[in-house]
Design a protein around this motif. Structure first.
Motif, PDB file in Angstrom:
ATOM      1  N   GLN A  14      -0.763   1.493 -14.193  1.00 14.90           N
ATOM      2  CA  GLN A  14      -0.636   1.818 -14.685  1.00 14.90           C
ATOM      3  C   GLN A  14      -1.956   2.827 -15.718  1.00 14.90           C
ATOM      4  N   GLY A  15      -1.461   4.216 -15.734  1.00 15.56           N
ATOM      5  CA  GLY A  15      -2.611   4.816 -16.432  1.00 15.56           C
ATOM      6  C   GLY A  15      -3.324   6.207 -15.249  1.00 15.56           C
ATOM      7  N   ASN A  21       8.247 -15.145  -6.527  1.00 13.39           N
ATOM      8  CA  ASN A  21       8.791 -13.955  -7.428  1.00 13.39           C
ATOM      9  C   ASN A  21       7.823 -12.714  -7.248  1.00 13.39           C
ATOM     10  N   VAL A  22       9.355 -12.117  -5.567  1.00 13.98           N
ATOM     11  CA  VAL A  22       8.629 -10.712  -5.520  1.00 13.98           C
ATOM     12  C   VAL A  22       8.465  -9.379  -6.929  1.00 13.98           C
ATOM     13  N   LYS A  23       9.875  -9.916  -7.273  1.00 16.21           N
ATOM     14  CA  LYS A  23      10.612  -8.280  -8.876  1.00 16.21           C
ATOM     15  C   LYS A  23       8.910  -8.753  -9.311  1.00 16.21           C
ATOM     16  N   ASP A  24       8.885 -10.140  -9.688  1.00 14.02           N
ATOM     17  CA  ASP A  24       7.711  -9.768 -10.764  1.00 14.02           C
ATOM     18  C   ASP A  24       6.465  -9.818  -9.982  1.00 14.02           C
ATOM     19  N   THR A  25       5.922 -10.139  -9.636  1.00  8.99           N
ATOM     20  CA  THR A  25       4.997  -9.785  -8.898  1.00  8.99           C
ATOM     21  C   THR A  25       4.781  -7.926  -8.503  1.00  8.99           C
ATOM     22  N   ILE A  26       6.269  -7.017  -8.328  1.00  5.10           N
ATOM     23  CA  ILE A  26       6.258  -6.117  -8.013  1.00  5.10           C
ATOM     24  C   ILE A  26       5.704  -5.811  -9.649  1.00  5.10           C
ATOM     25  N   ASP A  62       4.163  -6.756 -12.349  1.00  6.47           N
ATOM     26  CA  ASP A  62       2.905  -6.681 -12.766  1.00  6.47           C
ATOM     27  C   ASP A  62       1.580  -6.092 -12.046  1.00  6.47           C
ATOM     28  N   ARG A  63       2.130  -5.388 -10.982  1.00  7.07           N
ATOM     29  CA  ARG A  63       0.981  -4.838 -10.185  1.00  7.07           C
ATOM     30  C   ARG A  63       1.380  -3.125 -10.427  1.00  7.07           C
TER      31      ARG A  63
END
Length: 565
Positions: free
Chosen positions: A122-123, A109-114, A116-117
RNA sequence: GUCCGGUUCGUCUAGGGGUUAGGACACCGCCCUUUCACGGCGGCAACACGGGUUCAAAUCCCGUACCGGAUACCA
């Protein structure tokens, strides 16, 4: 400056509804402005692109009659130019080599991986913290010469922001801090989308980029590339997305065939109708202006409702403007559990509207094609004289409201071109798709048709008397009416003189027959309808008798096939 | 998470400071009719929520909610 727009699909599947709408809008804009509509196949994703998809997309465009100008550009043909451009930016110090080893792609699930990463980073994520960003050119060159693999990334400035004016979504701004140093060239030398698009759009001298809203944020990256290249970006217009019921994303994977253009072509939709429907997804004409045109200057009338939605191609072209494209997404409504609502209600209505109100001459070729594919076409239906063709096409000027048909023809002569035209005009009044001509309308074109059990039950079985009455009615027809072919009866009629097989005369005969039997006209008529056409619905029985002709009517009234089912 | 968008009848939409918030599809009713449609007439049905600004807000501003997009060595 003449407008040059392009439709640039990636050939990873058939032409779906969203892409089709994008193509349409590009086409309409080009034609409205007298510009060029170009086609570019973005086949740089070798793993997913297929020739079959390309063909399917081309078929879809052809069906919608969205002809493109100039040669089709295949993006993969330009890969060398893209590489050259990337190297040029590298040489100018506007891009840099990134020697970071390529991360292994996560297949699932490329989208999810992106996502999540991105969330994890973040921050503290600094888009400029790439260790190779400020490597000296000597060291960079040395490592490259040594054979080390590298990707080429655009060097986005530390501070500042990209901005552009979108014709639909207005002024767009994005801080550089939100944009990473995007990869232009993969470590295997493969040019990436944003680079390829910009290079090709420059190469093709595109003036207006009209595409889906999902590219809105990509545009900032592309603007960066334009700036690095020192080229003025084109105008942008992003189109609102077309969503599935419930506001969810419309996807090939989840929704399947429903989103494919070929589905509509194969279901008997008219391209003109579907185009019209599509145009109204995310765009609407200026109702006031349109009404003013129609009423020739009468300012009193604010809107002309019905005429406002049915627009042929040239009306769409005349009225189209980027300014009237909406910002909010449109839902394409359908219900896979409901056969009647298998696709959007309005699309179905519009198709039916076109079928029954289109100039008759325009619908004929489509009926012919449908009958041919159903093996119901007969050469006798071909026009056999120029005069006839002209008399038909003259009705084509009447416009979409033409109703009822102005073609007044003798349809008694079964099997001729005249008969075919009259028959189509008669039966189209209650058809929804071209398929209906060969399905519901089969009995008009063939002796071999099925009986709808429900119709037989409703109109025949319930009235056993009909089993003898209808053959009797056939005898009556035989005796009362002249032979249509010769014009004079060879039979000695019981009545004083034989009558022509006209609706008026048929009515007289059937009514008299009904009275003799002491039954209701509806029982006779509906029984005859089912026996003659196999179904319970259709035009006035008088016109059915007349259209089928005396001989076929008699034959079918005597037929016992339906009774034996 | 962050950034960017969006939100008017069930759906497509008009309207963008003062409207009985208009139309189309769908649905329902009536008329027409030998059937079913078509057609005609009518009905049901909407400004996401909360604050402001204003004499007046669906419309302008700010929040909130919800939805979507983007965030790749995919396109």
């Amino acid at each position: 400056m003449t407008v040059r727009v392009r439709f640039a699909p990636s050939p990873t599947g058939y032409l779906h509804i969203g892409s089709a709408r994008t193509a349409l809008f590009n086409y309409l804009y080009a034609r409205h402005t007298g510009g060029k509509f170009l086609l570019r196949i973005e086949d740089t994703d070798l793993a997913r692109s297929t020739e079959e998809s390309t063909r399917s997309i081309l078929d879809g465009l052809a069906w919608l009659e969205l002809g493109h100008d100039e040669e089709i550009v295949f993006q993969s043909d330009n890969a060398d130019k893209h590489r050259t451009t990337a190297k040029k930016l590298l040489a100018e110090g506007k891009a840099y080599r990134d020697f970071t080893p390529k991360a292994e792609p996560t297949d699932a699930n490329v989208k999810d991986t992106i996502k999540d990463r991105a969330r994890a980073a973040q921050g503290e994520k600094n888009m400029r913290d790439n260790p190779y960003r400020d490597l000296s050119s000597e060291e960079s060159d040395a490592r490259a010469t040594a054979g080390e693999l590298f990707a080429i990334r655009l060097k986005v400035a530390e501070t500042g922001k990209t901005s552009f004016e979108d014709a639909v979504y207005g002024q767009q701004e994005r801080d550089y801090a939100e944009t990473e140093d995007l990869v232009l060239l993969r470590s295997d030398g493969h040019p990436l989308y944003n680079l390829a698009v910009v290079c090709d759009d420059i190469e093709m001298a595109i003036t207006h980029v009209v595409r889906g809203q999902d590219h809105l944020t990509n545009t900032h990256k592309q603007v960066l590339i334009y700036e690095a290249l020192g080229v003025k970006p084109p105008e942008f217009a992003h189109l609102p997305l077309i969503l599935a019921p419930g506001g969810k994303k419309l996807s090939k994977r989840i929704h399947g065939e429903i989103v494919s253009m070929t589905t509509y072509r194969d279901a008997g939709f008219l391209a003109a109708a579907f185009r019209n429907f599509l145009a109204l997804m995310g765009w609407s004409p200026n109702s006031n202006q349109y009404a003013a045109d129609l009423t020739t200057g009468n300012e009193e009338i604010k809107v002309n409702p019905c005429v406002g939605e049915i627009m042929n191609l040239s009306e769409l072209i005349d009225n189209f403007s980027l300014e009237r494209i909406h910002r909010s997404p449109a839902i394409f409504n359908f219900d896979s559990n409901n056969p009647k609502r298998w696709t959007d209600d309005k699309a179905q209505w519009m198709n039916a509207e076109y079928i029954r109100t289109m100039p008759l001459a325009d619908v004929l070729p489509f009926v012919k094609a449908e009958l041919k594919s159903a093996k119901l076409w007969r050469e006798e239906y071909e026009p056999d004289g120029r005069a006839l063709v002209e008399s038909i096409s003259s009705t084509a000027d009447e416009g979409p409201d033409h109703r009822p048909s102005g073609v007044a023809m003798d349809i008694s002569e079964n099997g001729s071109y005249d008969w075919f035209v009259g028959c189509v005009d008669l039966i189209r009044q209650r058809f929804f798709t071209l398929k209906d001509f060969s399905a519901q309308g089969r009995a008009y074109f063939s002796e071999d048709f099925d009986f709808d059990p429900a119709a037989v039950e409703k109109n025949l079985s319930k009235f056993p008397d009909l089993k003898t009455w209808l053959p009797e009615l056939a005898d009556r027809f035989e005796n009362e009416f002249t032979d249509e072919a010769s014009g004079s009866s060879l039979h000695v009629s019981k009545s004083s003189s034989p009558l022509p097989f006209t609706q008026e005369n048929i009515e007289t005969v059937v009514k008299a027959f009904t009275e003799e039997k002491g039954t209701k006209l509806g029982i006779i008529m509906n029984g005859a309808r089912t026996l003659l056409t196999g179904v319970a619905v259709g035009p006035s029985m008088l016109s059915v008798f007349q259209t089928l002709g005396k001989e076929r009517s008699i034959l079918r009234l005597r037929s016992q096939i339906a009774w034996n089912q």
